[in-house]
Scaffold this active site. Structure first.
Site, PDB file in Angstrom:
ATOM      1  N   ASP A 123       0.851  -1.191   0.000  1.00 16.34           N
ATOM      2  CA  ASP A 123       0.000   0.000   0.000  1.00 16.34           C
ATOM      3  C   ASP A 123       0.881   1.234   0.000  1.00 16.34           C
ATOM      4  O   ASP A 123       1.558   1.534   0.987  1.00 16.34           O
ATOM      5  CB  ASP A 123      -0.900  -0.025   1.240  1.00 16.34           C
ATOM      6  CG  ASP A 123      -1.891   1.125   1.277  1.00 16.34           C
ATOM      7  OD1 ASP A 123      -1.706   2.131   0.556  1.00 16.34           O
ATOM      8  OD2 ASP A 123      -2.858   1.021   2.060  1.00 16.34           O
ATOM      9  N   ILE A 124       0.887   1.976  -1.091  1.00 17.68           N
ATOM     10  CA  ILE A 124       1.760   3.143  -1.245  1.00 17.68           C
ATOM     11  C   ILE A 124       1.488   4.207  -0.176  1.00 17.68           C
ATOM     12  O   ILE A 124       2.370   4.958   0.194  1.00 17.68           O
ATOM     13  CB  ILE A 124       1.629   3.722  -2.670  1.00 17.68           C
ATOM     14  CG1 ILE A 124       2.783   4.676  -2.982  1.00 17.68           C
ATOM     15  CG2 ILE A 124       0.275   4.389  -2.873  1.00 17.68           C
ATOM     16  CD1 ILE A 124       2.857   5.068  -4.440  1.00 17.68           C
TER      17      ILE A 124
ATOM     18  N   ASN B  24      -3.153  12.977 -13.040  1.00 20.75           N
ATOM     19  CA  ASN B  24      -3.706  13.683 -14.189  1.00 20.75           C
ATOM     20  C   ASN B  24      -3.152  15.103 -14.204  1.00 20.75           C
ATOM     21  O   ASN B  24      -2.545  15.566 -13.240  1.00 20.75           O
ATOM     22  CB  ASN B  24      -5.244  13.650 -14.175  1.00 20.75           C
ATOM     23  CG  ASN B  24      -5.833  14.307 -12.949  1.00 20.75           C
ATOM     24  OD1 ASN B  24      -5.352  15.324 -12.472  1.00 20.75           O
ATOM     25  ND2 ASN B  24      -6.900  13.724 -12.432  1.00 20.75           N
TER      26      ASN B  24
ATOM     27  N   GLY C 177      -8.323   5.485  -8.426  1.00 18.67           N
ATOM     28  CA  GLY C 177      -7.152   4.623  -8.306  1.00 18.67           C
ATOM     29  C   GLY C 177      -6.130   5.094  -7.289  1.00 18.67           C
ATOM     30  O   GLY C 177      -6.477   5.587  -6.215  1.00 18.67           O
TER      31      GLY C 177
ATOM     32  N   ASP D  14      -4.001   7.637  -7.366  1.00 15.67           N
ATOM     33  CA  ASP D  14      -4.008   9.074  -7.100  1.00 15.67           C
ATOM     34  C   ASP D  14      -5.074   9.438  -6.080  1.00 15.67           C
ATOM     35  O   ASP D  14      -4.829  10.209  -5.144  1.00 15.67           O
ATOM     36  CB  ASP D  14      -4.212   9.847  -8.402  1.00 15.67           C
ATOM     37  CG  ASP D  14      -3.908  11.333  -8.261  1.00 15.67           C
ATOM     38  OD1 ASP D  14      -2.948  11.666  -7.552  1.00 15.67           O
ATOM     39  OD2 ASP D  14      -4.622  12.137  -8.869  1.00 15.67           O
TER      40      ASP D  14
END
Length: 105
Positions: free
Chosen positions: A8-9, A22, A30, A32
């Site tokens: 998990d980032i 974006n 997602g 971001d």
């Protein structure tokens, strides 16, 4: 030193995380979106303060923007803009070439 982690980032206690964002940089779905939710409202506000280089574009393809991590266990969040380089997208291919030039320089 650079290391690659799987997991998990938003839970990694590292210097920085890199995220494909974006061009508006105001969160999304997602990864971001997960980063924005975990970092808290401050990340959204920091991104909102980034100057637009043209309407709706805070981070053009081939460039990055860096913000603090806020509530994340990281010092910084590096947001990069990827190119849409499908065979039908001539502009995307040109952007990708620009990314390669930036990397080489």
């Amino acid at each position: 030193m650079i290391r690659i982690e799987q997991g998990d980032i938003t839970k990694l206690a590292v210097d920085a995380i890199v995220n494909a964002a974006n061009q508006v940089m105001l969160g999304g779905g997602g990864v971001d979106g997960a980063i924005h939710r975990a970092a808290g409202r401050e990340l959204y506000e920091a991104c909102l303060k980034m100057p637009e280089i043209r309407p709706g574009v805070r981070c053009p393809t081939g460039e990055v923007r860096i913000t603090p991590g806020f509530k994340l266990p990281v010092q910084g969040v590096v947001k990069s803009r990827r190119s849409n380089c499908s065979p039908q997208n001539r502009l995307g291919r040109r952007d990708l070439v620009g990314c390669r030039r930036l990397r080489v320089l």
